[in-house]
Design an enzyme around this catalytic site. Sequence first.
Site, mmCIF file in Angstrom:
data_model
loop_
_atom_site.group_PDB
_atom_site.id
_atom_site.type_symbol
_atom_site.label_atom_id
_atom_site.label_comp_id
_atom_site.label_asym_id
_atom_site.label_seq_id
_atom_site.Cartn_x
_atom_site.Cartn_y
_atom_site.Cartn_z
ATOM 1 N N HIS A 79 -3.636 -5.105 0.669
ATOM 2 C CA HIS A 79 -3.068 -5.646 1.912
ATOM 3 C C HIS A 79 -3.140 -7.175 1.926
ATOM 4 C CE1 HIS A 79 -2.438 -1.876 4.072
ATOM 5 N NE2 HIS A 79 -3.475 -1.439 3.393
ATOM 6 N N CYS B 48 0.837 -1.199 0.000
ATOM 7 C CA CYS B 48 0.000 0.000 0.000
ATOM 8 C C CYS B 48 0.875 1.254 0.000
ATOM 9 C CB CYS B 48 -0.980 -0.053 1.164
ATOM 10 S SG CYS B 48 -2.441 0.957 0.865
ATOM 11 N N GLU C 5 -1.490 -9.206 3.637
ATOM 12 C CA GLU C 5 -1.304 -9.762 4.981
ATOM 13 C C GLU C 5 -2.631 -10.115 5.640
ATOM 14 O OE1 GLU C 5 -0.906 -6.630 4.108
ATOM 15 O OE2 GLU C 5 -1.294 -5.193 5.741
HETATM 16 N N1 GLN Z 1 -1.971 6.769 2.968
HETATM 17 C C1 GLN Z 1 -2.091 6.020 1.776
HETATM 18 C C2 GLN Z 1 -3.461 6.186 1.140
HETATM 19 O O1 GLN Z 1 -4.401 6.556 1.786
HETATM 20 C C3 GLN Z 1 -1.792 4.549 1.987
HETATM 21 C C4 GLN Z 1 -2.757 3.869 2.885
HETATM 22 C C5 GLN Z 1 -2.270 2.540 3.361
HETATM 23 O O2 GLN Z 1 -1.081 2.241 3.320
HETATM 24 N N2 GLN Z 1 -3.172 1.709 3.877
HETATM 25 O O3 GLN Z 1 -3.613 5.902 -0.027
#
Ligand code: GLN
Length: 542
Positions: free
Chosen positions: A514, A380, A516
């Site tokens: 994600h 992410c 994980e």
């Molecule tokens: N801050 C980033 C976004 O909102 C990444 C979010 C995250 O890593 N879950 O896109």
Amino acid sequence: MARFIFITGGVVSSLGKGLMAASLAALLQARGFKVRLRKFDPYLNVDPGTMSPYQHGEVYVTDDGAETDLDLGHYERFTGVPSKRTDNITSGRIYSDILAKERRGEFLGGTVQVIPHVTDAIKTFALTDVDDVDFVLCEIGGTVGDIESLPFLEAIRQLGNELGRGNAVFIHVTLVPYIAAAGELKTKPTQHSVKELRGIGIQPDVLVCRSEQPLPESDRAKIALFCNVRPSAVVPALDAESIYAVPLQYHEAGLDTEVLAAFGIADAPAPSLTKWTDIMERIAQPEGEVTIGVVGKYTGFKDAYKSLNEALVHGGIANRVKVNIRWIDSEIFEQEDAVLHLEPMHGILVPGGFGQRGAEGKIAAARFARERKVPYFGICFGMQMAVIEGARHLAGINGASSTEFGACADPIVGLLTEWKQDGRTETRAEGGDLGGTMRLGAFPARLRGDTRIAGIYGSTEISERHRHRYEVNIGYRERLEQAGMCFSGLSPDGALPETIEYPDHPWFIGVQFHPELKSKPFDPHPLFASFIEAAVAQSRLV
Ligand code: GLN
């Protein structure tokens, strides 16, 4: 009809109620029963989505896009049953629904009260969507005696009555502290906690007693006598060497047998526990070890990266190696040389994150991994920072940044204001509400067949869970691909980059989702299994 198991906690918090619930569910599953786990959180936040990871740990995202308590992660990791929006409720959600109804006039002038309106809403929540399971395990957050848990305890008391004998069982998890000066375990806090629970009208059927020392038979008998349960229903629970040893330990202590006995079920098949013994054998006898540097922000508080921590352990299980995790605060790279900290690592992982603080350090970590050909896994925010790094140092786009940090010359990562979800178009305004407004939940992605990531998944069609507001800007694709980055996965409409990699690097992958969240000890996520495999190869080089 589904049977209900209500789990409360007493004496202190952090007793591992969630793990106990998850382990019991796994044991029932091992006996052939279908299970569902639920968490009732007494706090007033509508969901944990806007709570700081320092306060509440990780926010666990479900396939259907709910931001939930991290205990749902344990539930899913231990049972493999995907959690749903309907598996986590907070007082805040209940009150906000009731108050919205009140404003619409749906109570027809009646007085709106905790009993029956709040308790009815809790009961309805517990009873919804349970037709296809044998057991529903409901964990009540907090500790008996908290003011805010009272409506939940009252609701489960009523439910116990309404469901009838044989259909509901109450488990109370308590602490039996060891007083070193006296050289004794003390049962009094447990007695008081059960007294408090009985004062509310709940007689526990099974007591799970957490302690650092084995519970002598005499203490077991004493607790049974004072708390009005059978001695065999006082289940000792010692600290475990690994969380994945907990189901086996609870089975040895007789937990599942006692719970079934409380339901009057005497003929359940014996559990098949080979899945868990195999996991423990792999954890206890690793054939090597690797060190992974996780470069993040909330490194002082490991619950903030709960699923990530577990997914790395699962990657180790898949490769029969022990994974040592070094939590590195990315801010230190803003003062010190990254090399010093990163050189001993066999793999570098930059996890999800929010905000500008520490971002330059994450970019430095991605640069180190790319240039030094160390396995890099960007999740992410970790993918977004890797793309900014590549844009700046490979493609020569000097103003590359994310609009999350303010306006910039080259918004390589930009705010997403519109996307498709389940056939609808979702739109968001800049400066809108923060709660529940990110791109949340499972989305499909299409992988390019000739890429490393497609090989790892063994498929070009995947679905993974998202939780973010910003996206890598597809407009820069051509320039970045010319510089050597490969946009290996896109959303099905081709508008959103989902995964990136460097074909000329041993293992450099960024994912916008994600992974994980879906990894399990008995079914490690392929990306984590592959990343640890690459780290093992790296460990042989240095
Ligand atoms: N801050 C980033 C976004 O909102 C990444 C979010 C995250 O890593 N879950 O896109």
